[in-house]
Design a protein around this motif. Structure first.
Motif, PDB file in Angstrom:
ATOM      1  N   ASP A 135      -1.279   8.059   1.590  1.00 11.74           N
ATOM      2  CA  ASP A 135      -1.574   7.212   2.745  1.00 11.74           C
ATOM      3  C   ASP A 135      -2.576   6.110   2.419  1.00 11.74           C
ATOM      4  O   ASP A 135      -2.465   4.990   2.933  1.00 11.74           O
ATOM      5  CB  ASP A 135      -2.113   8.064   3.902  1.00 11.74           C
ATOM      6  CG  ASP A 135      -1.056   9.018   4.461  1.00 11.74           C
ATOM      7  OD1 ASP A 135       0.129   8.841   4.123  1.00 11.74           O
ATOM      8  OD2 ASP A 135      -1.426   9.930   5.222  1.00 11.74           O
ATOM      9  N   ILE A 136      -3.559   6.408   1.581  1.00  7.67           N
ATOM     10  CA  ILE A 136      -4.607   5.425   1.289  1.00  7.67           C
ATOM     11  C   ILE A 136      -4.249   4.556   0.097  1.00  7.67           C
ATOM     12  O   ILE A 136      -4.348   3.323   0.152  1.00  7.67           O
ATOM     13  CB  ILE A 136      -5.953   6.135   1.039  1.00  7.67           C
ATOM     14  CG1 ILE A 136      -6.408   6.829   2.320  1.00  7.67           C
ATOM     15  CG2 ILE A 136      -7.019   5.143   0.567  1.00  7.67           C
ATOM     16  CD1 ILE A 136      -7.624   7.709   2.139  1.00  7.67           C
ATOM     17  N   ARG A 147     -11.824  -1.680   0.607  1.00  6.43           N
ATOM     18  CA  ARG A 147     -11.575  -2.083   1.997  1.00  6.43           C
ATOM     19  C   ARG A 147     -10.115  -2.438   2.222  1.00  6.43           C
ATOM     20  O   ARG A 147      -9.572  -2.193   3.299  1.00  6.43           O
ATOM     21  CB  ARG A 147     -12.471  -3.275   2.346  1.00  6.43           C
ATOM     22  CG  ARG A 147     -13.945  -2.913   2.523  1.00  6.43           C
ATOM     23  CD  ARG A 147     -14.785  -4.152   2.766  1.00  6.43           C
ATOM     24  NE  ARG A 147     -16.175  -3.807   3.056  1.00  6.43           N
ATOM     25  CZ  ARG A 147     -17.148  -4.708   3.178  1.00  6.43           C
ATOM     26  NH1 ARG A 147     -16.884  -6.008   3.030  1.00  6.43           N
ATOM     27  NH2 ARG A 147     -18.384  -4.325   3.447  1.00  6.43           N
ATOM     28  N   ALA A 148      -9.484  -3.031   1.190  1.00  3.92           N
ATOM     29  CA  ALA A 148      -8.070  -3.375   1.313  1.00  3.92           C
ATOM     30  C   ALA A 148      -7.211  -2.134   1.523  1.00  3.92           C
ATOM     31  O   ALA A 148      -6.127  -2.204   2.110  1.00  3.92           O
ATOM     32  CB  ALA A 148      -7.597  -4.129   0.075  1.00  3.92           C
ATOM     33  N   LEU A 161      10.474  -0.605   6.685  1.00  2.00           N
ATOM     34  CA  LEU A 161       9.111  -0.209   6.394  1.00  2.00           C
ATOM     35  C   LEU A 161       9.048   1.187   5.789  1.00  2.00           C
ATOM     36  O   LEU A 161       8.227   1.463   4.906  1.00  2.00           O
ATOM     37  CB  LEU A 161       8.260  -0.263   7.661  1.00  2.00           C
ATOM     38  CG  LEU A 161       7.926  -1.662   8.200  1.00  2.00           C
ATOM     39  CD1 LEU A 161       7.173  -1.555   9.521  1.00  2.00           C
ATOM     40  CD2 LEU A 161       7.086  -2.448   7.195  1.00  2.00           C
ATOM     41  N   SER A 162       9.914   2.069   6.252  1.00  2.00           N
ATOM     42  CA  SER A 162       9.896   3.428   5.714  1.00  2.00           C
ATOM     43  C   SER A 162      10.298   3.431   4.248  1.00  2.00           C
ATOM     44  O   SER A 162       9.727   4.161   3.425  1.00  2.00           O
ATOM     45  CB  SER A 162      10.824   4.339   6.520  1.00  2.00           C
ATOM     46  OG  SER A 162      12.165   3.856   6.476  1.00  2.00           O
ATOM     47  N   LEU A 179       0.702  -1.343   4.090  1.00  2.67           N
ATOM     48  CA  LEU A 179       2.004  -1.391   4.776  1.00  2.67           C
ATOM     49  C   LEU A 179       1.844  -2.063   6.136  1.00  2.67           C
ATOM     50  O   LEU A 179       2.662  -2.901   6.535  1.00  2.67           O
ATOM     51  CB  LEU A 179       2.557   0.025   4.941  1.00  2.67           C
ATOM     52  CG  LEU A 179       3.979   0.132   5.500  1.00  2.67           C
ATOM     53  CD1 LEU A 179       4.977  -0.410   4.487  1.00  2.67           C
ATOM     54  CD2 LEU A 179       4.315   1.581   5.841  1.00  2.67           C
ATOM     55  N   GLU A 180       0.776  -1.687   6.831  1.00  2.00           N
ATOM     56  CA  GLU A 180       0.509  -2.269   8.156  1.00  2.00           C
ATOM     57  C   GLU A 180       0.196  -3.759   8.051  1.00  2.00           C
ATOM     58  O   GLU A 180       0.654  -4.565   8.870  1.00  2.00           O
ATOM     59  CB  GLU A 180      -0.667  -1.531   8.788  1.00  2.00           C
ATOM     60  CG  GLU A 180      -1.113  -2.063  10.126  1.00  2.00           C
ATOM     61  CD  GLU A 180      -2.369  -1.343  10.625  1.00  2.00           C
ATOM     62  OE1 GLU A 180      -3.165  -1.981  11.333  1.00  2.00           O
ATOM     63  OE2 GLU A 180      -2.549  -0.159  10.273  1.00  2.00           O
ATOM     64  N   ARG A 181      -0.573  -4.130   7.008  1.00  2.00           N
ATOM     65  CA  ARG A 181      -1.045  -5.506   6.900  1.00  2.00           C
ATOM     66  C   ARG A 181       0.028  -6.451   6.336  1.00  2.00           C
ATOM     67  O   ARG A 181       0.157  -7.598   6.780  1.00  2.00           O
ATOM     68  CB  ARG A 181      -2.279  -5.535   6.011  1.00  2.00           C
ATOM     69  CG  ARG A 181      -2.988  -6.879   5.922  1.00  2.00           C
ATOM     70  CD  ARG A 181      -4.285  -6.745   5.135  1.00  2.00           C
ATOM     71  NE  ARG A 181      -5.229  -5.865   5.831  1.00  2.00           N
ATOM     72  CZ  ARG A 181      -6.018  -4.991   5.235  1.00  2.00           C
ATOM     73  NH1 ARG A 181      -5.968  -4.861   3.922  1.00  2.00           N
ATOM     74  NH2 ARG A 181      -6.855  -4.247   5.927  1.00  2.00           N
ATOM     75  N   TYR A 182       0.781  -5.981   5.336  1.00  2.00           N
ATOM     76  CA  TYR A 182       1.697  -6.879   4.632  1.00  2.00           C
ATOM     77  C   TYR A 182       3.170  -6.504   4.740  1.00  2.00           C
ATOM     78  O   TYR A 182       4.029  -7.262   4.270  1.00  2.00           O
ATOM     79  CB  TYR A 182       1.331  -6.920   3.134  1.00  2.00           C
ATOM     80  CG  TYR A 182      -0.104  -7.250   2.851  1.00  2.00           C
ATOM     81  CD1 TYR A 182      -0.659  -8.457   3.250  1.00  2.00           C
ATOM     82  CD2 TYR A 182      -0.921  -6.342   2.159  1.00  2.00           C
ATOM     83  CE1 TYR A 182      -1.986  -8.761   2.975  1.00  2.00           C
ATOM     84  CE2 TYR A 182      -2.238  -6.645   1.863  1.00  2.00           C
ATOM     85  CZ  TYR A 182      -2.774  -7.840   2.282  1.00  2.00           C
ATOM     86  OH  TYR A 182      -4.075  -8.144   2.008  1.00  2.00           O
TER      87      TYR A 182
END
Length: 591
Positions: free
Chosen positions: A10-11, A77-78, A556-557, A570-573
């Motif tokens: 996840d991270i 942070r990214a 996205l998946s 994933l959320e950002r780009y």
């Protein structure tokens, strides 16, 4: 708390640990003190960043350079990790302290000079500490190549708080490892050595013969980012200027530059995908740039440890990279003078040993990688297949007689002249200077034929590397401890004569435009990074873009299964990247 493997994905976007990462992380999670020796690019930062997220409290990361801290904070942070640094450059220090005291930080980076102050100790009393990570831990050891005395003052801080301690380094021989364990209070069973091999780096070691032309050819062959390490500030300026004259984006980096200029040059390099920096040796330790395609040394590094550390800044992304070392006999002469004049007497034997090990490395006709790995206590194969000596095996010739003639000529000319003059005497050049000095009457006058004269410079270079012959600052010579055995015939002298590679042959760098889809995604990344004000690699590494280019995910998946794409990225780009992938079907953008 989510399981570690779930957090890893996840991270950081990884489906599994690499190498010894899992072993190190599990020790930290079990509150067991650890020294992890892992090669550059093996993912050392993950070993404390992942536990920092999983454990209650804040991980204190002790790091030697402000630029390194800033770069790691930005990358953390990214990935959605709550990270900050307290440095002399921190304008938000009050906010950072408030966040730390409120338990709102996963990671807090500090330099050893700050970490050992009473004020910082009082600050740490006001929050929960999950672990201490000592990065670049070779700086702890007086036997390390980047010794920092303040690192040796950390032990009381670590003992007082009792949180698990994790020391990390890419470069530490057995003596240095033992010193780190002792200085930081880590038991011997806490040592984890992952190995030192960087198989993606190709090593080349060649004599300096027209350095500007050599660097020009190297830069032309490798359009990706590169670093040229220079022994002086003035040379960094000259090299950068020559590279710019050749049309290459290039800048110098050294301590004598104005602070704003130095920072701007580093920032430009970090953000670039093709820039070259000519720098003194400190540069590169403070950045986490993964896509450096080549490292060149314009002079001799300080030691094998320093060489390994500096070349390790190439190819951190795992893609092919090259390390070139251009050396000369004067490098060894200068280094030996420095040892005798600047190093305290108690440390001189160890420094001489380091220099002799480096001499054996540059003079070798055998596998470069095997020599490096044996130096760090490993037992590698005899051939790696990815260094100059393995790819183009040199012919070894016995030059003992030539070496004896050179030493004899140096002695009979009273050690007052350099190698070029000795070659004139040995070759029987009856010129005005030789005759004026009366050297035309010496027994060594004219004792070399034309074939032998070809080898005077390489043999003299070898004699200086072996400390059989020394050069002073005034052009004169003297015998070193290795001369006697050679003159008496008790020690043979062999040198390697490397064959020339076929004309036009060179390695194709991984960053050269050979995949239109990958190049189109690089263009997309460049635009996204510019808009976000971060270096391109902070968005995604090249390896991630290559995987996306090959896979061409449409959801996205599907995108989330690619290594290097975690939740935050994933959320950002994600949506933007999918649009770029879709555009590939209609023809990739041009570079």
């Amino acid at each position: 708390m989510r399981p570690l493997d779930q957090l890893l994905h996840d991270i950081f976007g990884f489906s599994s640990f690499r190498g010894v990462q899992e072993e190190v992380v599990m020790r930290v999670m079990q509150a067991r003190d650890t020294l992890a020796v892992m090669p550059t690019g093996a993912g050392k930062s993950l070993c404390y960043q992942l536990p920092a997220v999983a454990l209650d409290g804040t991980a204190i990361v002790i790091s030697p350079l402000i630029a390194l801290m800033q770069d790691q904070v930005r990358s953390a942070r990214a990935n959605g990790i709550r990270a900050a640094a307290l440095t002399s450059m921190s304008e938000d220090w009050r906010e950072t302290q408030d966040r730390f005291q409120s338990g709102e930080l996963d990671l807090l980076y500090v330099a050893p000079e700050r970490a050992t102050t009473d004020g910082f100790g009082r600050l740490l009393e006001q929050a929960r500490i999950s672990l201490f990570a000592v990065d670049e831990a070779h700086c702890v050891s007086e036997w390390g190549h980047d010794f920092r005395p303040d690192y040796r003052l950390l032990r009381p801080l670590l003992d007082h708080f009792g949180a698990p301690r994790l020391a990390l380094t890419a470069t530490a021989d057995r003596r240095t490892r033992a010193d780190i364990l002792n200085q930081l209070g880590i038991a011997e069973d806490g040592l984890i050595v992952a190995g030192f091999d960087r198989p993606n780096i190709r090593y080349h070691v060649v004599p300096r013969q027209g350095l500007p032309a050599q660097l020009k050819a190297l830069a032309k062959a490798h359009p990706g980012p590169g670093i040229v390490y220079c022994p002086s500030r003035a040379q960094t300026e000259r090299v950068a200027e020559k590279m710019r004259a050749e049309g290459r984006s290039a800048a110098p980096y050294h301590a004598g530059l104005d602070k704003t200029v130095r920072a701007a040059n580093q920032e430009a390099f970090v953000a670039s995908e093709d820039m070259l920096v000519a720098a003194t040796i400190a540069f590169g330790m403070g950045i986490d740039k993964p896509d450096v395609r080549f490292i060149a040394h314009a002079g001799l590094p300080k030691s094998i440890e320093a060489y390994y550390q500096e070349t390790g800044r190439a190819g951190r992304d795992g893609d092919p990279a090259e390390a070139w070392l251009f050396w000369g006999a004067e490098d060894f002469a200068r280094a030996r003078r420095r040892i005798e004049s600047e190093v305290e007497p108690a440390r001189r034997p160890a420094e001489r040993d380091r220099l002799n090990a480096l001499a054996a490395f540059v003079e070798a006709a055998t596998c470069r990688r095997a020599i490096l790995l044996r130096h760090f206590g490993e037992d590698p194969p005899e051939r790696c297949g990815n260094c100059d000596n393995c790819l183009h095996p040199p012919r070894t010739i016995d030059v003992t007689t030539i070496a004896q003639k050179i030493l004899s000529a140096a002695f009979r000319t009273e050690m007052r002249f350099g190698i070029a003059y000795l070659a004139q005497v040995l070759g029987g050049d009856d010129n005005e200077k030789v005759r004026m000095n009366g050297h035309h009457a010496l027994s060594v006058f004219g004792i070399m034929d034309g074939e032998e004269l070809r080898f005077v410079r390489p043999v003299a270079r070898s004699l200086m590397a072996r400390d059989a012959l020394r050069a002073d600052d005034y052009g004169g010579l003297s015998f070193g401890p290795g001369a006697k055995a050679i003159l008496k015939g008790e020690q043979a002298v062999e040198i390697a004569m490397p064959p020339r590679p076929p004309r036009g042959s060179r390695r194709v760098s991984a960053d050269e435009p050979h995949d239109p889809a990958f190049e189109a995604l690089r263009n997309w990344r460049r635009d996204v990074a510019k808009a976000a004000g971060v270096p391109p690699y902070v968005v995604f590494h090249d390896s991630t873009l290559r995987a996306v280019a090959a896979m061409k995910p449409s959801s996205l998946s599907a995108l989330s299964t690619v290594d290097g794409i975690g939740e935050k990225k994933l959320e950002r780009y994600g949506e933007s990247l999918l649009e770029a992938v879709e555009a590939l079907e209609h023809g990739p953008a041009t570079a």
